[in-house]
Design a protein around this motif. Structure first.
Motif, short mmCIF file in Angstrom:
data_model
loop_
_atom_site.label_atom_id
_atom_site.label_comp_id
_atom_site.label_asym_id
_atom_site.label_seq_id
_atom_site.Cartn_x
_atom_site.Cartn_y
_atom_site.Cartn_z
N GLU A 111 13.25 5.18 24.39
CA GLU A 111 12.73 6.30 23.59
C GLU A 111 11.80 5.80 22.49
O GLU A 111 10.87 6.51 22.09
CB GLU A 111 13.89 7.09 22.99
CG GLU A 111 14.67 7.91 24.00
CD GLU A 111 15.60 7.08 24.87
OE1 GLU A 111 16.00 7.55 25.94
OE2 GLU A 111 15.93 5.93 24.47
N GLY A 112 12.05 4.58 22.01
CA GLY A 112 11.14 3.99 21.03
C GLY A 112 9.75 3.79 21.60
O GLY A 112 8.74 4.09 20.94
N VAL A 113 9.69 3.28 22.82
CA VAL A 113 8.39 3.12 23.49
C VAL A 113 7.74 4.48 23.69
O VAL A 113 6.53 4.66 23.47
CB VAL A 113 8.57 2.39 24.83
CG1 VAL A 113 7.26 2.37 25.61
CG2 VAL A 113 9.07 0.96 24.61
N CYS A 114 8.55 5.46 24.09
CA CYS A 114 8.04 6.82 24.29
C CYS A 114 7.46 7.38 23.00
O CYS A 114 6.36 7.94 22.98
CB CYS A 114 9.17 7.71 24.81
SG CYS A 114 8.71 9.43 25.10
N LEU A 115 8.18 7.22 21.88
CA LEU A 115 7.72 7.74 20.60
C LEU A 115 6.41 7.08 20.17
O LEU A 115 5.50 7.75 19.68
CB LEU A 115 8.79 7.52 19.53
CG LEU A 115 8.47 8.05 18.13
CD1 LEU A 115 8.41 9.57 18.14
CD2 LEU A 115 9.51 7.58 17.12
N GLU A 116 6.32 5.78 20.37
CA GLU A 116 5.12 5.07 19.94
C GLU A 116 3.88 5.55 20.69
O GLU A 116 2.77 5.51 20.14
CB GLU A 116 5.30 3.57 20.14
CG GLU A 116 4.11 2.77 19.62
CD GLU A 116 4.47 1.35 19.25
OE1 GLU A 116 4.78 1.10 18.07
OE2 GLU A 116 4.44 0.51 20.15
N HIS A 117 4.05 6.02 21.90
CA HIS A 117 2.91 6.46 22.69
C HIS A 117 2.63 7.96 22.58
O HIS A 117 1.68 8.45 23.18
CB HIS A 117 3.11 6.08 24.17
CG HIS A 117 2.95 4.61 24.43
ND1 HIS A 117 3.97 3.71 24.26
CD2 HIS A 117 1.87 3.89 24.82
CE1 HIS A 117 3.53 2.50 24.56
NE2 HIS A 117 2.27 2.57 24.89
N MET A 118 3.43 8.68 21.80
CA MET A 118 3.17 10.11 21.59
C MET A 118 1.94 10.31 20.72
O MET A 118 1.75 9.58 19.75
CB MET A 118 4.36 10.77 20.89
CG MET A 118 5.51 11.13 21.78
SD MET A 118 6.79 11.99 20.80
CE MET A 118 8.08 12.11 22.03
N PRO A 119 1.12 11.31 21.00
CA PRO A 119 0.04 11.66 20.07
C PRO A 119 0.62 12.05 18.71
O PRO A 119 1.71 12.64 18.64
CB PRO A 119 -0.63 12.87 20.74
CG PRO A 119 -0.20 12.81 22.18
CD PRO A 119 1.15 12.18 22.19
N ALA A 120 -0.08 11.72 17.65
CA ALA A 120 0.45 11.94 16.30
C ALA A 120 0.88 13.39 16.05
O ALA A 120 1.95 13.61 15.47
CB ALA A 120 -0.59 11.51 15.26
N PRO A 121 0.11 14.42 16.47
CA PRO A 121 0.55 15.80 16.20
C PRO A 121 1.89 16.13 16.86
O PRO A 121 2.67 16.90 16.32
CB PRO A 121 -0.59 16.65 16.80
CG PRO A 121 -1.78 15.75 16.80
CD PRO A 121 -1.23 14.38 17.09
N VAL A 122 2.15 15.53 18.02
CA VAL A 122 3.43 15.75 18.70
C VAL A 122 4.53 14.96 18.00
O VAL A 122 5.61 15.48 17.74
CB VAL A 122 3.33 15.34 20.18
CG1 VAL A 122 4.69 15.49 20.87
CG2 VAL A 122 2.29 16.19 20.89
N ARG A 123 4.24 13.72 17.68
CA ARG A 123 5.23 12.83 17.07
C ARG A 123 5.73 13.36 15.74
O ARG A 123 6.90 13.17 15.38
CB ARG A 123 4.62 11.44 16.89
CG ARG A 123 5.62 10.39 16.42
CD ARG A 123 5.03 9.00 16.46
NE ARG A 123 3.91 8.80 15.56
CZ ARG A 123 2.66 8.60 15.94
NH1 ARG A 123 2.34 8.56 17.23
NH2 ARG A 123 1.70 8.44 15.06
#
Length: 482
Positions: free
Chosen positions: A280-292
């Motif tokens: 999930e950490g890898v997933c979060l890092e690759h999320m676009p900023a508005p989504v994150r």
């Protein structure tokens, strides 16, 4: 994402474009790549064969599912093994996917990001226990800080021939980390399958009301007692507990000893299990900023409303209207009202006799996070009363056991407001703005104005009466035609 761990190899496919993405596909193979690392310095040969078979299958499944971006990450066993690089080269040649070998600091940071994936306001120290290593990372203000790795993985610890040598190795590693990671009463976040197995054992041992591992929380005293039990328990005693993964049973005593040393070395005030971690950490890092940057709980509840409600959009309107009737006692409660209102109509397709059980299914099984176990109980109580006023129906779940009597009463009152608001609005947005509530010390008046004037009726009067009786005030319905 393919996670090539020291104990298991796993494929997890996440739903795209969401802050709290549902897991589309999740499969794990216990390969034991690091099973002989402490003896030979190399990956286990049979483990490599199993891992290659698993990764070939995983890449094929990813293709079938049209995965947009497939990442593969390898952790401690592959990082430390003499043949780790060669293994990754072989994987790339046979599957077309080359695992990226993380450093110890990167693995610690990804684990911390995984905790933040589920709880953006998390503050404390993350301890990620893999098969061959243990990582620590401090988190504060939504950002991972210092991260380190140690060789304190259960596969390595299990190789210790003598208990004293085993405990000496733990003490040696943790003594040097006290200064950077001491918590002084703060929160210790546990990441990894071995910790979750230990938490599952505790849930079974204590007959805890909820079987959800994510955000399961213990005081330091409770966690220390659990650690002592696990350290001294026989494998038969551990295996007899329902739900404890058989592949984790043999390592539970070592995990218990490790937890005991962590508590004594870092002095946490509470210990919280995270269902998330490196992946999930890898997933979060690759999320676009508005989504994150979105609130994961509200984002998840928005998604549930869009997918399952009759008329998406009622939730935010109902939440705002409810707070004009009963003011939340703090920001945390306000946020739970915002979440509950978005879930107010997601069980409408159930038969009326099964809507209350459906509510408890939603708050325990839907993809919801940053809610806490007491939060799940609070939201579930509200939504149960929204469907059925009878308090006895709260007995259909054990979750209310997590709440004190005063909190249950507040949830019931919010549920009665939801009950009134949904019938007033027809469970559709656009009407509650014309339904004003004036709540004084001894009277609650519902004023229907303009387009809402025609909404008055016996059912509205009945639900208004239910609310005012519970509040102990007089009720009045006033209609103003314009």
């Amino acid at each position: 994402m393919i996670d090539v761990g020291s104990n298991s190899v796993r494929l997890v496919v996440y739903e795209g474009g969401r802050r709290s993405p549902a897991i589309v596909f999740n499969e794990k193979v216990m390969c034991g790549l690091g099973a002989r690392l402490s003896e030979s310095g190399a990956l286990d040969p049979k483990g490599k064969e199993r891992a290659l078979v698993a990764i070939r299958r995983f890449t094929a499944v990813a293709g079938i599912l049209h995965v947009g971006a497939l990442a593969a990450v390898a952790t401690a066993a592959v990082r430390d093994a003499s043949d780790g690089q060669a293994f990754c080269t072989q994987v790339a040649a046979e599957t077309g996917v080359r695992p990226v070998i993380t450093s110890g600091a990167e693995e610690a940071r990804f684990a911390a990001l995984g905790v933040l994936f589920g709880e953006p306001r998390a503050d404390g120290v993350v301890v990620d226990l893999g098969g061959a290593s243990l990582e620590l990372c401090r988190i504060s203000d939504g950002v991972p800080g210092l991260g380190v790795t140690t060789p304190l993985g259960p596969l390595r610890l299990a190789a210790a021939k003598r208990k004293k040598a085993f405990e000496a190795e733990i003490s040696k590693c943790l003594d040097g980390l006290r200064g950077d990671f001491s918590l002084d009463g703060g929160c210790l976040y546990l990441v990894g399958g071995s910790w979750r197995a230990l938490a599952r054992a505790q849930i079974q041992r204590t007959n805890y009301p909820l079987r959800v591992l994510h955000e399961f929380t213990l005081t330091a005293k409770e966690a220390l007692a659990l650690a002592d039990w696990a350290a001294g328990a026989s494998t038969d005693e551990i295996a007899a507990l329902p739900g404890v993964p058989s592949g984790r049973v043999a390592l539970m005593p070592q995990v218990g000893v490790l937890l005991r040393h962590l508590i004594k070395a870092l002095s946490p005030g509470e210990i919280k299990v995270s269902g998330f971690g490196l992946r999930e950490g890898v997933c979060l890092e690759h999320m676009p900023a508005p989504v994150r940057l979105r609130d994961p709980l509200i984002a998840a509840c928005d998604a549930q409303e869009v997918l399952h409600a009759r008329n998406p959009g009622l939730g935010p309107e109902l939440a705002a209207w409810t707070k004009t009737v009963i003011a939340p006692i703090n920001q945390a409660e306000e946020r739970l009202i915002d979440a509950a209102a978005r879930l107010v109509d997601v069980n409408w397709r159930n038969h009326p006799d099964y809507r209350v059980p459906g509510v408890w299914e939603t708050v325990t099984r839907a993809t919801l996070t940053d809610l806490g176990h007491r939060g799940r109980a609070f939201v579930g109580t509200i939504l149960s009363i929204r469907y059925k006023r009878a308090r006895k129906l709260l007995d259909q779940s054990r979750l209310p056991e997590l709440l004190d009597a005063e909190t249950i009463e507040r949830a019931i009152r919010y549920g009665l407001v939801f009950r009134l608001g949904t019938v007033l609005s027809g469970a559709a947005p656009g009407m509650l703005g014309h339904c004003r509530v004036v709540y004084g010390s001894d009277q609650l008046e519902l004023v229907l104005r303009g387009p809402a004037a025609e909404l008055a009726g016996e059912e509205v009067e009945k639900r208004l009466r239910q609310l005012t009786v519970d509040l102990g005030v007089e009720g009045n319905l006033r209609v103003i035609s314009e």
